[in-house]
Motif scaffolding. Sequence first.
Motif, PDB file in Angstrom:
ATOM      1  N   GLU A 250       0.805  -1.223   0.000  1.00 37.92           N
ATOM      2  CA  GLU A 250       0.000   0.000   0.000  1.00 37.92           C
ATOM      3  C   GLU A 250       0.838   1.275   0.000  1.00 37.92           C
ATOM      4  OE1 GLU A 250      -3.370   0.035  -0.215  1.00 37.92           O
ATOM      5  OE2 GLU A 250      -3.164  -2.131  -0.499  1.00 37.92           O
ATOM      6  N   ARG A 251       2.153   1.139   0.016  1.00 36.24           N
ATOM      7  CA  ARG A 251       2.977   2.347   0.134  1.00 36.24           C
ATOM      8  C   ARG A 251       3.838   2.581  -1.109  1.00 36.24           C
ATOM      9  NH1 ARG A 251       8.384   1.659   1.849  1.00 36.24           N
ATOM     10  NH2 ARG A 251       8.984  -0.529   2.114  1.00 36.24           N
ATOM     11  N   PHE A 252       4.135   3.855  -1.332  1.00 37.52           N
ATOM     12  CA  PHE A 252       5.054   4.228  -2.405  1.00 37.52           C
ATOM     13  C   PHE A 252       6.474   3.961  -1.916  1.00 37.52           C
ATOM     14  CE2 PHE A 252       1.308   6.730  -3.530  1.00 37.52           C
ATOM     15  CZ  PHE A 252       1.214   6.445  -4.894  1.00 37.52           C
ATOM     16  N   TRP A 253       7.218   3.221  -2.720  1.00 38.79           N
ATOM     17  CA  TRP A 253       8.534   2.719  -2.290  1.00 38.79           C
ATOM     18  C   TRP A 253       9.698   3.372  -3.030  1.00 38.79           C
ATOM     19  CZ3 TRP A 253      11.797  -0.359  -5.462  1.00 38.79           C
ATOM     20  CH2 TRP A 253      12.903  -0.933  -4.814  1.00 38.79           C
ATOM     21  N   GLY A 254       9.517   3.693  -4.315  1.00 32.94           N
ATOM     22  CA  GLY A 254      10.611   4.242  -5.113  1.00 32.94           C
ATOM     23  C   GLY A 254      10.095   4.902  -6.371  1.00 32.94           C
ATOM     24  N   ILE A 255      11.024   5.239  -7.256  1.00 33.33           N
ATOM     25  CA  ILE A 255      10.668   5.864  -8.524  1.00 33.33           C
ATOM     26  C   ILE A 255      11.585   5.325  -9.613  1.00 33.33           C
ATOM     27  CG2 ILE A 255      12.205   7.850  -8.144  1.00 33.33           C
ATOM     28  CD1 ILE A 255      10.107   9.601  -9.583  1.00 33.33           C
ATOM     29  N   PHE A 256      11.014   5.100 -10.790  1.00 32.44           N
ATOM     30  CA  PHE A 256      11.795   4.648 -11.946  1.00 32.44           C
ATOM     31  C   PHE A 256      11.686   5.712 -13.018  1.00 32.44           C
ATOM     32  CE2 PHE A 256      12.090   2.373 -16.064  1.00 32.44           C
ATOM     33  CZ  PHE A 256      13.398   1.899 -15.941  1.00 32.44           C
ATOM     34  N   THR A 257      12.828   6.215 -13.481  1.00 30.57           N
ATOM     35  CA  THR A 257      12.857   7.345 -14.402  1.00 30.57           C
ATOM     36  C   THR A 257      13.560   7.010 -15.710  1.00 30.57           C
ATOM     37  OG1 THR A 257      14.992   8.223 -13.662  1.00 30.57           O
ATOM     38  CG2 THR A 257      13.047   8.843 -12.367  1.00 30.57           C
ATOM     39  N   GLU A 258      13.438   7.929 -16.663  1.00 34.78           N
ATOM     40  CA  GLU A 258      14.170   7.805 -17.925  1.00 34.78           C
ATOM     41  C   GLU A 258      15.668   7.684 -17.655  1.00 34.78           C
ATOM     42  OE1 GLU A 258      11.474  10.736 -20.772  1.00 34.78           O
ATOM     43  OE2 GLU A 258      12.853  11.599 -19.286  1.00 34.78           O
ATOM     44  N   ARG A 259      16.170   8.455 -16.714  1.00 32.66           N
ATOM     45  CA  ARG A 259      17.589   8.428 -16.402  1.00 32.66           C
ATOM     46  C   ARG A 259      18.007   7.076 -15.822  1.00 32.66           C
ATOM     47  NH1 ARG A 259      20.594  12.897 -16.033  1.00 32.66           N
ATOM     48  NH2 ARG A 259      19.196  13.459 -17.741  1.00 32.66           N
ATOM     49  N   ASP A 260      17.128   6.466 -15.018  1.00 36.09           N
ATOM     50  CA  ASP A 260      17.413   5.127 -14.499  1.00 36.09           C
ATOM     51  C   ASP A 260      17.548   4.128 -15.638  1.00 36.09           C
ATOM     52  OD1 ASP A 260      17.354   5.801 -11.758  1.00 36.09           O
ATOM     53  OD2 ASP A 260      15.176   5.652 -11.706  1.00 36.09           O
ATOM     54  N   LEU A 261      16.673   4.253 -16.636  1.00 36.04           N
ATOM     55  CA  LEU A 261      16.702   3.352 -17.785  1.00 36.04           C
ATOM     56  C   LEU A 261      18.042   3.439 -18.505  1.00 36.04           C
ATOM     57  CD1 LEU A 261      15.260   1.408 -19.766  1.00 36.04           C
ATOM     58  CD2 LEU A 261      14.432   3.446 -20.978  1.00 36.04           C
ATOM     59  N   LEU A 262      18.540   4.649 -18.676  1.00 34.01           N
ATOM     60  CA  LEU A 262      19.796   4.825 -19.394  1.00 34.01           C
ATOM     61  C   LEU A 262      21.010   4.467 -18.550  1.00 34.01           C
ATOM     62  CD1 LEU A 262      19.085   8.154 -21.291  1.00 34.01           C
ATOM     63  CD2 LEU A 262      19.369   5.902 -22.296  1.00 34.01           C
ATOM     64  N   SER A 263      21.061   4.999 -17.327  1.00 34.80           N
ATOM     65  CA  SER A 263      22.261   4.831 -16.509  1.00 34.80           C
ATOM     66  C   SER A 263      22.377   3.459 -15.852  1.00 34.80           C
ATOM     67  CB  SER A 263      22.328   5.925 -15.439  1.00 34.80           C
ATOM     68  OG  SER A 263      21.229   5.830 -14.550  1.00 34.80           O
ATOM     69  N   LYS A 264      21.241   2.825 -15.567  1.00 36.39           N
ATOM     70  CA  LYS A 264      21.284   1.531 -14.876  1.00 36.39           C
ATOM     71  C   LYS A 264      21.060   0.338 -15.795  1.00 36.39           C
ATOM     72  CE  LYS A 264      19.543   3.561 -10.582  1.00 36.39           C
ATOM     73  NZ  LYS A 264      18.440   3.558  -9.571  1.00 36.39           N
ATOM     74  N   VAL A 265      20.448   0.577 -16.943  1.00 39.11           N
ATOM     75  CA  VAL A 265      20.102  -0.523 -17.847  1.00 39.11           C
ATOM     76  C   VAL A 265      20.889  -0.440 -19.154  1.00 39.11           C
ATOM     77  CG1 VAL A 265      18.243  -1.768 -19.012  1.00 39.11           C
ATOM     78  CG2 VAL A 265      17.781  -0.591 -16.846  1.00 39.11           C
ATOM     79  N   ALA A 266      20.626   0.615 -19.949  1.00 39.73           N
ATOM     80  CA  ALA A 266      21.238   0.727 -21.275  1.00 39.73           C
ATOM     81  C   ALA A 266      22.768   0.779 -21.211  1.00 39.73           C
ATOM     82  CB  ALA A 266      20.700   1.959 -21.989  1.00 39.73           C
TER      83      ALA A 266
END
Length: 273
Positions: A192-208
């Motif tokens: 029921e709680r907000f835990w984190g955020i996933f952003t465009e920057r996360d996609l690039l810096s952590k994935v791509a």
Amino acid sequence: MPKMLRDEFPSIIDIAYREYIKYKHVSDIMTRNVITIGSDITVYYAAKIMGELHIGSLVVEEGNRAAGIFTERDYISRVLLQNLDPKLTTVKEVMRTSLTTIKPTATIKEAAREMIRENSKWLLILEHGKPIGIVTASDLVRALPEAAEAEIVVDDFMTKNVVSVPHDTLTKEAVEIMGRKNIGSVLVTRGERFWGIFTERDLLSKVASRDLPIDVPVENYASTPLITIPSGMSIHRAALTMAVKHIRRLPVERNGEIIGIITARDLIEAYAR
């Protein structure tokens, strides 16, 4: 020194400083080391460059002149959402060719208004077709804490329709949601709680940038803990928080509930008015 004069003197300095800041120019805040790429480079490598350098755009050059720009939003909407293979797609095929430019002598206020008018998150400074500087939404936000106009509250400009996904949602699905809704982030929930955020920057810096898969739960790449601000905070304080934390989005909280999210672009819109 009499008490009244002693109390008044700092405020005079403050007013003078604010007047000086009001007429600060684009040349004072622009990034001069513009990262450029050739139009024949693949999206795969362009995304890796942005991810490794933690930047949101690359200026594309052809014949030593700016021919376009490729952004983190383009990576989602023009590549992944269209099921294009980043390794087989060149930047030339998906870049934006319409460049939003501004003169280095323009004021911060003029830059903010131009960014909002053109619905852009960047402004390019050109000299004989060659990029000599770039101003991003983040650059403007870093200037906002010094602006006298920044006493408006975030509630008036925040996005109230907050998009969220459960923590076990596949990253690929989260990216598709961001692309379809044309948003730069989704909040991530646990129960029921907000835990984190996933952003465009996360996609690039952590994935791509690391060649990691996107068919795994989004919790693997989301930023946590979630940084929030209270309802009623001034855009001055919100801009300062973004600048200090090096982030561009802040969920707004009231009585323990998330009631909206304010972005760097929202702050610029508030300042531009």
